[in-house]
Design a protein around this motif. Structure first.
Motif, PDB file in Angstrom:
ATOM      1  N   UNK A 129       0.830  -1.204   0.000  1.00  0.00           N
ATOM      2  CA  UNK A 129       0.000   0.000   0.000  1.00  0.00           C
ATOM      3  C   UNK A 129       0.865   1.256   0.000  1.00  0.00           C
ATOM      4  N   UNK A 130       1.874   1.293   0.871  1.00  0.00           N
ATOM      5  CA  UNK A 130       2.742   2.476   0.934  1.00  0.00           C
ATOM      6  C   UNK A 130       3.513   2.676  -0.361  1.00  0.00           C
ATOM      7  N   UNK A 131       3.943   1.572  -0.975  1.00  0.00           N
ATOM      8  CA  UNK A 131       4.668   1.669  -2.249  1.00  0.00           C
ATOM      9  C   UNK A 131       3.781   2.246  -3.337  1.00  0.00           C
ATOM     10  N   UNK A 132       2.552   1.734  -3.426  1.00  0.00           N
ATOM     11  CA  UNK A 132       1.614   2.233  -4.431  1.00  0.00           C
ATOM     12  C   UNK A 132       1.262   3.683  -4.162  1.00  0.00           C
ATOM     13  N   UNK A 133       1.040   3.991  -2.906  1.00  0.00           N
ATOM     14  CA  UNK A 133       0.643   5.357  -2.531  1.00  0.00           C
ATOM     15  C   UNK A 133       1.718   6.374  -2.928  1.00  0.00           C
ATOM     16  N   UNK A 134       2.985   6.028  -2.732  1.00  0.00           N
ATOM     17  CA  UNK A 134       4.065   6.966  -3.008  1.00  0.00           C
ATOM     18  C   UNK A 134       4.516   6.971  -4.464  1.00  0.00           C
ATOM     19  N   UNK A 135       4.146   5.921  -5.215  1.00  0.00           N
ATOM     20  CA  UNK A 135       4.631   5.840  -6.599  1.00  0.00           C
ATOM     21  C   UNK A 135       3.592   6.236  -7.642  1.00  0.00           C
ATOM     22  N   UNK A 136       2.314   6.283  -7.262  1.00  0.00           N
ATOM     23  CA  UNK A 136       1.291   6.613  -8.238  1.00  0.00           C
ATOM     24  C   UNK A 136       1.406   8.063  -8.694  1.00  0.00           C
ATOM     25  N   UNK A 137       1.122   8.277  -9.979  1.00  0.00           N
ATOM     26  CA  UNK A 137       1.195   9.639 -10.530  1.00  0.00           C
ATOM     27  C   UNK A 137      -0.151  10.340 -10.438  1.00  0.00           C
ATOM     28  N   UNK A 138      -1.212   9.575 -10.167  1.00  0.00           N
ATOM     29  CA  UNK A 138      -2.540  10.160 -10.023  1.00  0.00           C
ATOM     30  C   UNK A 138      -2.760  10.596  -8.581  1.00  0.00           C
ATOM     31  N   UNK A 139      -3.570  11.619  -8.367  1.00  0.00           N
ATOM     32  CA  UNK A 139      -3.827  12.064  -6.984  1.00  0.00           C
ATOM     33  C   UNK A 139      -4.519  10.986  -6.170  1.00  0.00           C
TER      34      UNK A 139
END
Length: 241
Positions: free
Chosen positions: A62-72
């Motif tokens: 979850x933290x990886x996705x949260x910090x790597x996504x380019x969408x808000x």
């Protein structure tokens, strides 16, 4: 006399082989390898350790996705808000769910306490209260899921931004909710055995321990406290971040 009293200990020490052979011989012998805990309790601790790794992987993902996504990333205070009397209250349902689950941890601890006092009536009541609180939590989680699905959240997208939000939400909360549901079922099983007096009469069957030993209630408590503790981390990382 001193020499004779130390002889059994010395003989036991001499019987153990050094290294890996001694380890295998000790564990395969007809004795408890965990000297301070029964196999019943030790296996629950091993299971909880393995489950810790799974939940840790989920939260790290979850933290990886949260910090790597380019969408808000969606604002959780708005996504999980409820409108009550015309006012939008952020995270009110999640706060109530957290309070209910933490309260169930307290009733579970009391059930273990009364179990070792051999107070069947109070142990039964507290187990049933714990199961009721757990079922209430699951019911509120079902309402939360229904609300978000109605608003358009799916595992592949959501109307508020990053599409990964839906998949992470359903995966993490669904896995935890499954644990709570299983816990409620086993709480009812243990409560039934307490009600029937199976721990006092040592009736043979599922989850029956030695006569007068309510250790199964304590082992059930270990699982339930773990589920509560995991929710604290989910609440902090997923809902408050």
């Amino acid at each position: 006399m001193a020499e004779s009293s130390s002889t059994p200990h010395a003989a036991a020490s001499a019987a153990l082989q050094p290294g890996g052979r001694g380890f295998v011989a000790d564990w395969s012998a007809d004795q408890r390898s965990f000297k301070t805990a029964s196999w019943h309790k030790a296996m629950m601790w091993i299971f909880l350790l393995s489950d810790t790794f799974i939940f840790s992987c989920f939260l790290i993902a979850y933290m990886t996705v949260r910090m790597s996504t380019v969408d808000p990333w969606p604002n959780t205070s708005e996504v999980f808000a409820l409108t009550i009397a015309g006012e939008s209250i952020p995270l009110i349902l999640i706060a109530i769910m957290t309070f209910v689950l933490i309260s169930s941890s307290g009733t579970m601890a009391l059930a273990v306490n009364y179990g070792y006092r051999r107070n069947r009536r109070m142990t039964l009541i507290l187990l049933l209260v714990t199961a009721a609180l757990g079922a209430t939590f699951v019911g509120m989680q079902v309402f939360e899921w229904s609300k978000l699905i109605h608003e358009g959240v799916r595992p592949w997208g959501n109307p508020w931004g990053a599409p990964q939000f839906g998949s992470i939400f359903f995966m993490v909360t669904g896995f935890h909710g499954t644990h709570v549901t299983i816990g409620v079922i086993f709480l009812l099983i243990v409560a039934r055995k307490v009600w029937r007096g199976e721990y006092d009469e040592e009736k043979k069957g599922f989850f029956t321990s030695r006569k007068g030993n309510y250790e199964s209630v304590e082992v059930m408590g270990l699982y339930w406290h773990f589920v509560d503790l995991v929710w604290v981390f989910i609440f902090a990382f997923f809902y408050l971040w």
